[in-house]
Design a protein around this motif. Structure first.
Motif, PDB file in Angstrom:
ATOM      1  N   ALA A   1      -4.928  20.460 -35.195  1.00  0.00           N
ATOM      2  CA  ALA A   1      -5.316  21.253 -34.020  1.00  0.00           C
ATOM      3  C   ALA A   1      -6.659  21.956 -34.238  1.00  0.00           C
ATOM      4  N   PRO A   2      -6.861  22.720 -35.327  1.00  0.00           N
ATOM      5  CA  PRO A   2      -8.179  23.302 -35.572  1.00  0.00           C
ATOM      6  C   PRO A   2      -9.280  22.252 -35.762  1.00  0.00           C
ATOM      7  N   ALA A   3      -8.928  21.110 -36.382  1.00  0.00           N
ATOM      8  CA  ALA A   3      -9.924  20.044 -36.569  1.00  0.00           C
ATOM      9  C   ALA A   3     -10.373  19.489 -35.222  1.00  0.00           C
ATOM     10  N   ALA A   4      -9.420  19.321 -34.295  1.00  0.00           N
ATOM     11  CA  ALA A   4      -9.760  18.844 -32.953  1.00  0.00           C
ATOM     12  C   ALA A   4     -10.613  19.875 -32.210  1.00  0.00           C
ATOM     13  N   VAL A   5     -10.286  21.154 -32.377  1.00  0.00           N
ATOM     14  CA  VAL A   5     -11.077  22.215 -31.742  1.00  0.00           C
ATOM     15  C   VAL A   5     -12.482  22.269 -32.349  1.00  0.00           C
ATOM     16  N   LEU A   6     -12.589  21.975 -33.643  1.00  0.00           N
ATOM     17  CA  LEU A   6     -13.900  21.897 -34.285  1.00  0.00           C
ATOM     18  C   LEU A   6     -14.773  20.848 -33.606  1.00  0.00           C
TER      19      LEU A   6
ATOM     20  N   ARG B   1      18.022  28.162 -39.432  1.00  0.00           N
ATOM     21  CA  ARG B   1      19.340  28.398 -38.845  1.00  0.00           C
ATOM     22  C   ARG B   1      19.748  29.868 -38.991  1.00  0.00           C
ATOM     23  N   LEU B   2      19.412  30.468 -40.143  1.00  0.00           N
ATOM     24  CA  LEU B   2      19.670  31.892 -40.343  1.00  0.00           C
ATOM     25  C   LEU B   2      18.551  32.755 -39.781  1.00  0.00           C
ATOM     26  N   ALA B   3      17.335  32.181 -39.710  1.00  0.00           N
ATOM     27  CA  ALA B   3      16.111  32.957 -39.427  1.00  0.00           C
ATOM     28  C   ALA B   3      16.010  34.077 -40.455  1.00  0.00           C
ATOM     29  N   ASN B   4      16.131  33.698 -41.733  1.00  0.00           N
ATOM     30  CA  ASN B   4      16.142  34.673 -42.808  1.00  0.00           C
ATOM     31  C   ASN B   4      14.732  35.173 -43.128  1.00  0.00           C
ATOM     32  N   MET B   5      14.623  36.041 -44.119  1.00  0.00           N
ATOM     33  CA  MET B   5      13.346  36.683 -44.426  1.00  0.00           C
ATOM     34  C   MET B   5      12.253  35.677 -44.826  1.00  0.00           C
ATOM     35  N   PRO B   6      12.535  34.694 -45.699  1.00  0.00           N
ATOM     36  CA  PRO B   6      11.497  33.704 -46.007  1.00  0.00           C
ATOM     37  C   PRO B   6      10.993  32.972 -44.765  1.00  0.00           C
ATOM     38  N   TYR B   7      11.890  32.693 -43.821  1.00  0.00           N
ATOM     39  CA  TYR B   7      11.479  32.033 -42.579  1.00  0.00           C
ATOM     40  C   TYR B   7      10.547  32.943 -41.779  1.00  0.00           C
ATOM     41  N   VAL B   8      10.879  34.226 -41.695  1.00  0.00           N
ATOM     42  CA  VAL B   8      10.045  35.192 -40.974  1.00  0.00           C
ATOM     43  C   VAL B   8       8.657  35.254 -41.609  1.00  0.00           C
ATOM     44  N   LEU B   9       8.607  35.352 -42.922  1.00  0.00           N
ATOM     45  CA  LEU B   9       7.321  35.467 -43.625  1.00  0.00           C
ATOM     46  C   LEU B   9       6.507  34.188 -43.516  1.00  0.00           C
ATOM     47  N   TRP B  10       7.175  33.033 -43.568  1.00  0.00           N
ATOM     48  CA  TRP B  10       6.478  31.753 -43.433  1.00  0.00           C
ATOM     49  C   TRP B  10       5.827  31.635 -42.066  1.00  0.00           C
ATOM     50  N   VAL B  11       6.588  31.884 -41.024  1.00  0.00           N
ATOM     51  CA  VAL B  11       6.069  31.783 -39.658  1.00  0.00           C
ATOM     52  C   VAL B  11       4.903  32.753 -39.445  1.00  0.00           C
ATOM     53  N   THR B  12       5.042  33.979 -39.924  1.00  0.00           N
ATOM     54  CA  THR B  12       4.005  34.993 -39.749  1.00  0.00           C
ATOM     55  C   THR B  12       2.743  34.628 -40.521  1.00  0.00           C
ATOM     56  N   ALA B  13       2.899  34.157 -41.757  1.00  0.00           N
ATOM     57  CA  ALA B  13       1.746  33.755 -42.564  1.00  0.00           C
ATOM     58  C   ALA B  13       1.009  32.586 -41.913  1.00  0.00           C
ATOM     59  N   PHE B  14       1.756  31.610 -41.435  1.00  0.00           N
ATOM     60  CA  PHE B  14       1.132  30.436 -40.809  1.00  0.00           C
ATOM     61  C   PHE B  14       0.340  30.833 -39.572  1.00  0.00           C
ATOM     62  N   ASN B  15       0.930  31.632 -38.701  1.00  0.00           N
ATOM     63  CA  ASN B  15       0.270  31.969 -37.443  1.00  0.00           C
ATOM     64  C   ASN B  15      -0.946  32.858 -37.650  1.00  0.00           C
ATOM     65  N   ASN B  16      -0.895  33.761 -38.598  1.00  0.00           N
ATOM     66  CA  ASN B  16      -2.081  34.557 -38.914  1.00  0.00           C
ATOM     67  C   ASN B  16      -3.211  33.677 -39.447  1.00  0.00           C
ATOM     68  N   SER B  17      -2.853  32.690 -40.261  1.00  0.00           N
ATOM     69  CA  SER B  17      -3.859  31.770 -40.801  1.00  0.00           C
ATOM     70  C   SER B  17      -4.467  30.905 -39.703  1.00  0.00           C
ATOM     71  N   GLN B  18      -3.638  30.423 -38.780  1.00  0.00           N
ATOM     72  CA  GLN B  18      -4.145  29.643 -37.657  1.00  0.00           C
ATOM     73  C   GLN B  18      -5.088  30.473 -36.793  1.00  0.00           C
ATOM     74  N   LEU B  19      -4.712  31.711 -36.526  1.00  0.00           N
ATOM     75  CA  LEU B  19      -5.564  32.599 -35.736  1.00  0.00           C
ATOM     76  C   LEU B  19      -6.906  32.817 -36.421  1.00  0.00           C
ATOM     77  N   PHE B  20      -6.891  32.970 -37.735  1.00  0.00           N
ATOM     78  CA  PHE B  20      -8.145  33.136 -38.476  1.00  0.00           C
ATOM     79  C   PHE B  20      -9.051  31.925 -38.297  1.00  0.00           C
ATOM     80  N   LEU B  21      -8.479  30.715 -38.405  1.00  0.00           N
ATOM     81  CA  LEU B  21      -9.278  29.498 -38.251  1.00  0.00           C
ATOM     82  C   LEU B  21      -9.882  29.391 -36.850  1.00  0.00           C
ATOM     83  N   PHE B  22      -9.078  29.643 -35.813  1.00  0.00           N
ATOM     84  CA  PHE B  22      -9.580  29.552 -34.441  1.00  0.00           C
ATOM     85  C   PHE B  22     -10.628  30.631 -34.163  1.00  0.00           C
ATOM     86  N   CYS B  23     -10.429  31.818 -34.711  1.00  0.00           N
ATOM     87  CA  CYS B  23     -11.398  32.903 -34.541  1.00  0.00           C
ATOM     88  C   CYS B  23     -12.706  32.559 -35.249  1.00  0.00           C
TER      89      CYS B  23
END
Length: 496
Positions: A33-38, A381-403
């Motif tokens: 996605a970022p490569a295509a936007v590039l 399935r649990l939406a446990n803490m590692p899942y929360v941190l993974w999703v948050t880390a990924f989306n912050n990184s994606q936002l950085f690339l697009f910005c």
């Protein structure tokens, strides 16, 4: 005598008991996605390829921002790095060519007192093209995956994991919630900028309930449609009756309760971590995890829908983390002592720092790094803490690339001195397709679900060959894009 499996049984088995794939491969696929936007940004900033928006521009826009994401999860699923190279290489060639000046303001920049007035005329919470691109790309990836997963051309390692592990679709579910949290920050920022007094908790709960009712209705429609049409379903995903619309509906009132806590704990990041940690402690120190995974389905609604009920805590933590990010990236932050360039530089630094913070938290929570770490596996399935941190880390990184891409290719956007020029430059820097998917995200998601159900009821997807599968998926992508563009052109917006 062995009973012959029905097509419904085969479909349910097709999406059940999966273990996911490698995070590095998921990152390579989502980097498309970022490569295509590039490449899109290089074409637009150097060639003005998408202004005016001709039929050729539309086709190129579709191929870059929709088809590339679809191909990354299907035809190029085993070689996503190659697709990234195919997108990045022409962008580099374009950048090495002659530079073309970006469109300038129609009016001369104001000076003196006029400059101060013009600056004050700018919205305190501007429309940022990189946020539109981020949310548009997330919606495209989500909509492509919900139909592609029913075909064999979509690898099973990208489909939702049964208990433990990471997958592309698991990341997509969390990203959808994170994105909702991010845009919810706009109302809070506008409230702050206008110095208006926030409503009382009961009033806010009533407002959130009004927004939740349409989502509950959609959830009930999906529930009765699935049961009434005897549609294949994956019960361990959310439960017997629960579905994602119910999760979205129930998030709203809980978010308002936690918003009232910001008078005591002003950090949404801290609130998010408190929810995630508290939930994880409950999973590890009680029989809750065993109950969710192994307990028989009892007669009670809680027992039948325990995955959806308890995972709500994890999704609440993700939503709060998204709101925290929105509060950081949406404000303009320019002032008499801070130039637009300094404000943008500060924004990039903050996004980079928070991306690293969330990545480190995830690594030490889910992995065993340098002899340290909890080594708790991810569970959507649990939406446990590692899942929360993974999703948050990924989306912050994606936002950085697009910005970063917006900053490099369209610096005139954040240097605008009045609303008219800012809107003009913002439109120039934004893909029309991305804008359309972002503008009506929830409506497009609902329509994509209807299209997905129609395709599944009309054909045998799991036995379709690669050519048939791709023909159906490309047609679906084109049709959905057409609907999104039509809604954008006619200014139709479904408000929920």
């Amino acid at each position: 005598m062995k009973q012959t499996q029905t097509y419904k049984d085969r479909k349910e088995a097709f999406v059940s008991n999966l273990s996911g794939g490698n995070i590095l491969e998921i990152n390579a696929v989502t980097l498309v996605a970022p490569a295509a936007v590039l490449l899109w940004s290089a074409l637009q900033s150097r060639k003005s390829f998408f202004a005016p928006y001709t039929p050729a521009s539309l086709i190129a826009d579709f191929l870059l921002n929709v088809a590339a994401i679809l191909f990354a999860t299907t035809l190029y699923s085993s070689i996503p790095v190659l697709l990234n190279i195919l997108l990045i290489s022409p962008a580099i060639l374009i950048l090495l060519g002659p530079k073309r000046n970006q469109p300038t303001q129609k009016a001369k920049p104001p000076t003196g007192k006029d400059a101060k007035a013009a600056t004050n005329d700018l919205d305190a919470v501007p429309i940022r093209p990189f946020l539109t691109t981020y949310r548009g790309a997330m919606m495209v990836a989500t909509c492509m995956a919900i139909l592609a997963v029913d075909f064999r051309v979509f690898p099973r390692r990208f489909a939702k994991v049964e208990n433990w592990g990471t997958s592309l679709m698991d990341l997509g579910v969390g990203s959808f919630v994170f994105s909702g949290g991010l845009v919810s920050a706009r109302s809070i920022l506008k409230e702050r900028s206008s110095s208006s007094v926030a409503g009382s908790l009961p009033k806010r709960l009533l407002t959130s309930a009004r927004h939740a009712i349409p989502l509950f209705v959609l959830g009930l429609i999906r529930l009765y449609s699935v049961k009434g049409l005897d549609y294949a379903e994956h019960v361990t995903e959310y439960g017997v009756h629960w579905n994602f619309f119910f999760t979205l509906a129930l998030l709203a009132p809980f978010v308002e309760i936690f918003h009232s806590l910001t008078t005591i704990i002003p950090s949404y990041e801290l609130l998010s971590l408190m929810v995630a940690i508290g939930y994880q402690v409950a999973l590890e120190s009680t029989d809750l995890k065993r109950y969710i995974f192994l307990s028989p389905r009892g007669p009670s609604l809680l027992s039948k829908n325990r995955e959806g009920v308890f995972s709500l805590l994890g999704y609440l933590a993700i939503f709060l983390a998204g709101r925290a990010t929105g509060l950081r990236v949406m404000p303009r932050e320019t002032s008499s002592s801070k130039t637009p360039y300094q404000a943008r530089k500060s924004l990039l630094i903050r996004l980079a720092i928070w991306s690293v913070i969330w990545i480190v938290l995830f690594a030490f929570n889910s992995l065993h790094v340098f002899g340290f770490g909890a080594s708790i596996p991810v569970s959507r399935r649990l939406a446990n803490m590692p899942y929360v941190l993974w999703v948050t880390a990924f989306n912050n990184s994606q936002l950085f690339l697009f910005c970063l891409l917006e900053t490099l290719f369209f610096p005139s956007v954040y240097k605008a001195t009045d609303k008219a020029s800012e809107e003009e430059r913002g439109n120039f820097a934004t893909s029309r397709i991305m804008r359309a998917f972002n503008k009506n995200g929830l409506a497009i998601f609902l329509i994509s679900n209807l299209f997905t159900g129609t395709v599944n009821m009309g054909m045998n997807t799991i036995d379709a060959d690669k050519g048939t599968s791709m023909a159906v998926l490309v047609a679906y992508a084109a049709l959905l894009t057409g609907v999104a563009l039509a809604m954008d052109k006619w200014n139709l917006k479904l408000r929920l």
